[in-house]
Design an enzyme around this catalytic site. Sequence first.
Site, PDB file in Angstrom:
ATOM      1  N   LYS A   1       0.877  -1.174   0.000  1.00 38.18           N
ATOM      2  CA  LYS A   1       0.000   0.000   0.000  1.00 38.18           C
ATOM      3  C   LYS A   1       0.919   1.229   0.000  1.00 38.18           C
ATOM      4  CE  LYS A   1      -4.103   1.925   0.426  1.00 38.18           C
ATOM      5  NZ  LYS A   1      -5.027   1.945  -0.719  1.00 38.18           N
TER       6      LYS A   1
ATOM      7  N   ASP B   1      -6.818 -15.962   2.943  1.00 38.13           N
ATOM      8  CA  ASP B   1      -8.135 -16.502   3.285  1.00 38.13           C
ATOM      9  C   ASP B   1      -9.128 -16.265   2.149  1.00 38.13           C
ATOM     10  OD1 ASP B   1      -7.400 -17.552   5.666  1.00 38.13           O
ATOM     11  OD2 ASP B   1      -8.914 -16.510   6.862  1.00 38.13           O
TER      12      ASP B   1
END
Length: 356
Positions: free
Chosen positions: A191, A251
């Site tokens: 980021k 996930d």
Amino acid sequence: MEYKIAVVKGDGIGPEVVDSAIEILDLIGERYNHKFIYKEVLAGGAAYDAFGDPLPKETIEVCKKSHAVLLGSVGGNKWDNLPKDKRPERAILGLRKELGLFANLRPGMLFKALEDACPLKSEIVGEGFDILVVRELTGGIYFGESGIRETDNGPAAYDIETYSEMEVRRIAKIGFEMAMKRRKHLTSVDKSNVLESSRLWRRVVNEVAQDYPEVQVEHMYVDNAAMQVIRDPGQFDVLLTTNLFGDILSDEISMLTGSIGMLPSASLGQTSPGLFEPIHGSAPDIAGKGIANPIATILSAAMMLRFAFDLKEEADAIESAVNKVLDAGLRTADIRGKDEDFLTTQEMTEAIKKTI
Ligand code: NAD
């Protein structure tokens, strides 16, 4: 060759699925003339029950002296109310720390035969996907300074994301090494439009990339990456990222594959033995019923052969047998279609053995 394997069966379905993986390893040992020497030790709830400690010293010592660690999964309702330092999950964090396991590898691939279990539309899935998430495991915000401080607006909590060049360099190297063994494409997720730690991350990844000119490198912001894995998962090969971003993205990717009972993982350190385990937990709801899907643990054993022992052919043999069994329509309860028959843990293990 002789390989020493520390075996931590764990709790719930852990012992059931680890026994299956050992049966497969034994068969591979016979076929390819290797000797796997197992040393079983306790961790998690089972260790708490036996010794009042979820990660006894002996377990750590045996793991350190082995070539690799094969783990089931730990935890269960029975131990949910113990103090934090006695809870079974402490064993996993403790082992990672003791063994210096800073790299977590989580493959997320679509098994062709299980396409229907993928929640994405078939036109998006296309020819399928095969992503390897390489997640930094011992740094970043989960291990940074944290606390609560008083402010004019009342108490404020903080968790600090810190990455040193050394931490980024060593995980990036693993990412590039993996890319070299695969399709030579690496997407580094950060980021860096907002975070200083991400700017350092990106700079160091670019430096490491100089040593791997054959690998095509791409940088992607994490918000975009979260969208892209759903929009076009087939574009990814190795996805390299931080502890926090990797936790979430891996996930998300595992959901795309349809069942938690299918996916293996590996955690690696610099020189220590690696730890190989399914991504699922101890599934207390089905423990003892003999219906757990052993494939995630069997594929974890295949990762152990590939990454800890460099036994590529043997790992391929296991992975190919799993694919063949699925192609033949054999299913455990968690991956069967509505009203379809299913195999028990033992029957699935036998089917894979017969196919190897
Ligand atoms: P879980 O992964 O154990 O189970 C989630 C669901 O998936 C359950 O319905 C379970 O029956 C099913 N499932 C999981 N593995 C399966 C398999 N191999 N075959 C068929 N079905 C399977 O997650 P949970 O229920 O949130 O957690 C249970 C316990 O496991 C908790 O104590 C948790 O802390 C622990 N846990 C441990 C680990 C680990 O040891 N690394 C990881 C995750 C969770």
